[in-house]
Design a protein around this motif. Sequence first.
Motif, PDB file in Angstrom:
ATOM      1  N   SER A  89       0.795  -1.233   0.000  1.00 32.76           N
ATOM      2  CA  SER A  89       0.000   0.000   0.000  1.00 32.76           C
ATOM      3  C   SER A  89       0.821   1.273   0.000  1.00 32.76           C
ATOM      4  CB  SER A  89      -0.949   0.010   1.200  1.00 32.76           C
ATOM      5  OG  SER A  89      -0.212  -0.020   2.409  1.00 32.76           O
ATOM      6  N   ASP A  90       2.113   1.196   0.327  1.00 35.95           N
ATOM      7  CA  ASP A  90       2.935   2.394   0.471  1.00 35.95           C
ATOM      8  C   ASP A  90       3.851   2.545  -0.738  1.00 35.95           C
ATOM      9  OD1 ASP A  90       4.509   4.513   1.211  1.00 35.95           O
ATOM     10  OD2 ASP A  90       5.053   3.694   3.177  1.00 35.95           O
ATOM     11  N   PRO A  91       3.709   3.622  -1.530  1.00 39.30           N
ATOM     12  CA  PRO A  91       4.599   3.818  -2.684  1.00 39.30           C
ATOM     13  C   PRO A  91       6.072   3.788  -2.323  1.00 39.30           C
ATOM     14  CG  PRO A  91       2.765   5.370  -2.779  1.00 39.30           C
ATOM     15  CD  PRO A  91       2.676   4.681  -1.450  1.00 39.30           C
ATOM     16  N   ALA A  92       6.433   4.162  -1.110  1.00 37.91           N
ATOM     17  CA  ALA A  92       7.838   4.202  -0.708  1.00 37.91           C
ATOM     18  C   ALA A  92       8.469   2.818  -0.684  1.00 37.91           C
ATOM     19  CB  ALA A  92       7.970   4.862   0.659  1.00 37.91           C
ATOM     20  N   LYS A 122      -4.697  -1.226  -3.764  1.00 37.98           N
ATOM     21  CA  LYS A 122      -4.315  -0.349  -2.645  1.00 37.98           C
ATOM     22  C   LYS A 122      -3.813   1.004  -3.145  1.00 37.98           C
ATOM     23  CE  LYS A 122      -5.117  -3.291   0.739  1.00 37.98           C
ATOM     24  NZ  LYS A 122      -6.113  -3.023   1.802  1.00 37.98           N
ATOM     25  N   GLY A 123      -4.622   1.684  -3.940  1.00 37.15           N
ATOM     26  CA  GLY A 123      -4.155   2.872  -4.640  1.00 37.15           C
ATOM     27  C   GLY A 123      -4.210   4.183  -3.896  1.00 37.15           C
ATOM     28  N   GLN A 124      -4.809   4.235  -2.720  1.00 36.76           N
ATOM     29  CA  GLN A 124      -5.078   5.520  -2.079  1.00 36.76           C
ATOM     30  C   GLN A 124      -3.830   6.383  -1.911  1.00 36.76           C
ATOM     31  OE1 GLN A 124      -8.320   6.773  -1.010  1.00 36.76           O
ATOM     32  NE2 GLN A 124      -7.019   8.595  -1.088  1.00 36.76           N
ATOM     33  N   LYS A 125      -2.739   5.814  -1.422  1.00 36.31           N
ATOM     34  CA  LYS A 125      -1.534   6.625  -1.196  1.00 36.31           C
ATOM     35  C   LYS A 125      -0.895   7.074  -2.507  1.00 36.31           C
ATOM     36  CE  LYS A 125      -0.412   4.868   3.403  1.00 36.31           C
ATOM     37  NZ  LYS A 125       0.592   4.201   4.272  1.00 36.31           N
ATOM     38  N   LEU A 129      -0.341  11.351  -3.878  1.00 34.20           N
ATOM     39  CA  LEU A 129       0.975  11.937  -4.130  1.00 34.20           C
ATOM     40  C   LEU A 129       0.821  13.392  -4.573  1.00 34.20           C
ATOM     41  CD1 LEU A 129       2.774   9.024  -6.028  1.00 34.20           C
ATOM     42  CD2 LEU A 129       3.187   9.786  -3.678  1.00 34.20           C
ATOM     43  N   PRO A 130       1.671  14.293  -4.082  1.00 32.52           N
ATOM     44  CA  PRO A 130       1.478  15.719  -4.377  1.00 32.52           C
ATOM     45  C   PRO A 130       1.634  16.076  -5.848  1.00 32.52           C
ATOM     46  CG  PRO A 130       3.556  15.339  -3.228  1.00 32.52           C
ATOM     47  CD  PRO A 130       2.785  14.057  -3.158  1.00 32.52           C
ATOM     48  N   CYS A 131       2.267  15.205  -6.637  1.00 33.86           N
ATOM     49  CA  CYS A 131       2.453  15.511  -8.059  1.00 33.86           C
ATOM     50  C   CYS A 131       1.237  15.149  -8.902  1.00 33.86           C
ATOM     51  CB  CYS A 131       3.683  14.773  -8.598  1.00 33.86           C
ATOM     52  SG  CYS A 131       3.652  12.997  -8.284  1.00 33.86           S
ATOM     53  N   LYS A 132       0.219  14.530  -8.322  1.00 39.46           N
ATOM     54  CA  LYS A 132      -0.961  14.155  -9.100  1.00 39.46           C
ATOM     55  C   LYS A 132      -1.727  15.400  -9.552  1.00 39.46           C
ATOM     56  CE  LYS A 132      -0.622   9.684  -9.051  1.00 39.46           C
ATOM     57  NZ  LYS A 132      -0.439   8.930 -10.301  1.00 39.46           N
ATOM     58  N   PRO A 133      -2.354  15.338 -10.746  1.00 37.48           N
ATOM     59  CA  PRO A 133      -3.046  16.519 -11.282  1.00 37.48           C
ATOM     60  C   PRO A 133      -4.086  17.107 -10.343  1.00 37.48           C
ATOM     61  CG  PRO A 133      -2.854  14.831 -12.967  1.00 37.48           C
ATOM     62  CD  PRO A 133      -2.380  14.199 -11.685  1.00 37.48           C
ATOM     63  N   HIS A 134      -4.864  16.247  -9.676  1.00 39.71           N
ATOM     64  CA  HIS A 134      -5.906  16.787  -8.799  1.00 39.71           C
ATOM     65  C   HIS A 134      -5.340  17.370  -7.514  1.00 39.71           C
ATOM     66  CE1 HIS A 134      -5.239  12.878  -7.054  1.00 39.71           C
ATOM     67  NE2 HIS A 134      -6.123  13.076  -6.102  1.00 39.71           N
ATOM     68  N   LYS A 135      -4.019  17.170  -7.314  1.00 42.76           N
ATOM     69  CA  LYS A 135      -3.340  17.806  -6.178  1.00 42.76           C
ATOM     70  C   LYS A 135      -2.573  19.052  -6.615  1.00 42.76           C
ATOM     71  CE  LYS A 135      -4.533  14.616  -3.189  1.00 42.76           C
ATOM     72  NZ  LYS A 135      -5.407  14.918  -2.035  1.00 42.76           N
ATOM     73  N   GLY A 136      -2.742  19.430  -7.881  1.00 45.38           N
ATOM     74  CA  GLY A 136      -2.079  20.618  -8.391  1.00 45.38           C
ATOM     75  C   GLY A 136      -0.726  20.364  -9.009  1.00 45.38           C
TER      76      GLY A 136
END
Length: 411
Positions: A89-92, A122-125, A129-136
Motif C-alpha cells: 500500500s505504500d509507494p515508498a 491499494k491505490g489511495q496513497k 501523491l502531491p504531483c498528481k493533477p488533482h493535487k495541483g
Amino acid sequence: MELAAGRTTAAIAVLLALAVASSFLAAGDGVTDDTDALKTAWDTACQDDGAGVVLAAAGHSFLVRNTVFTGPCQGSVTLQVDGTIVAPSDPATWPANNRRNWLIFYRADGVSLVGSGLIDGKGQKWWDLPCKPHKGGNTHGPCDSPVAMRFFTSNNVTVQGLRVQNSPEFHFRFDSCRGVRVDGLSISSPALSPNTDGIHVENTQDVLITNTVVSNGDDCVSIGAGTLNVHIENVTCGPGHGISIGSLGKAGTRACVGNVTVRNAVIRHSDNGVRIKTWQGGSGSVSAVAFENVRMDAVRNPIIIDQYYCLSKSCENETTAVLVDGVSYAGIRGTYDARSPPIHFGCSDAVPCTNITLSDVELLPASGDTVDDPFCWNVYGNAATPTVPPVACLMGGVPRNYEESSNHKCY
C-alpha cells in the motif's frame, strides 16, 4: 493456506503436493510477502505441458509485490483467484525504477485469470501523491504509478469473474495482444481517483468485453492506437469518463483504430458517454465505429467527437489530423447534465469528420426544460431518423478534400 499449481485432466484438478516444494508455501495472511510463492507456482505450472492451475484459495489474502509472470508456457495456465491478492500500500516500498506495473503477464499465450475473489491495488496513497493533477501537480518523473494488471504480447487471453478495485492507475491494460476475452468483471475505484481507467487496450486485435461493471475516476473502457476489432456489450459504466476511443495522434504520431462496436451499454453520472478524442497534428484514422443501444443517465457529454483534444491552454492549430470516418450512433437514449450540449462534434479544419450517422437518438436534460442545441464544427453526415435534440448542424455529402482525406485510412 498455500498457493498451489496443478494439472487439470477430465475436469479433475490434481494439485501438486506442496510438501515437495517448500518454496510454494504462502502465508495467506495479507501481511507476509507471498510473491515468491505465487511466482514459483506460476513457473512450475508454466513448465508443465498440460493445463496448469495456480490457485489463490478462498478465505486467504496474499500480499504480492510487483512481478512478471513470463511465458511462453508448455501448456495453458490458469491463475484462479478465489481469495484476495493485495498490493503493497505504500509507494515508498516500491523499487524506484519499477513503479509502472504491478502484475504483468508477458508472452503468456492462453493464460486465464479467473475466479470469484478480489484483486486490490491499494491505490489511495498513490492518488494522494502531491504531483498528481488533482493535487495541483503533474504526472512526470516520480509520479509514475503502477497499472494493476498488464497483459503484454499475450494471445488468447481470458479474464473472467473477478472483482478488482483501487488500482493506483489503470486497472487492466492489454498491449500488443491478440484474442482477448473479458467477461463478468466488477471494477471499482473512487470517482476522484486519477487515471484509473477500467480497461485499456492498445495495439491489440480481436477483443470481446462483456457483462462488466466499471465505476472509477477515468475512462470506463479506453481504446488506444493500433486497436482493431473490438466488441463491447452489456457493460455498465459510471461514475467516470465513459467509453473512449483515444486520445490519438499526440505529438504528430500515426494512430489507427478500426471496427469497434459498443452495444447494450449503460452509462451513469459520467463526465462523458461515448467519446472519440484526437490531438491535432496526428495522422491515421478512426473508422467503422458503431454505438448501439446505449442508455445515458445524467451524463455530461453523451455523444462527443473532439479533434481538438488538449491538456493545456497552449495547443496550437495544426494542418493535419487523425481522420474520423464512418461512425454511427443508433438507439442512444436517456438524460444529460445540462452544463454542456448533449451532442458535440468538434472536427478538424484540415481533416473533417465524415460519414457520421445518427438514428433513434433521444437525449433530454436531466433537470429543467431546456433542450440544448448540438454543437457541430466541420462534420459531414446525416440523421437517418428525427433526433432529440435535432442535429441540424450536420453537413450533407462529403468535403471537397474527401478523397485526399480518405487516403489516411489505416484499414
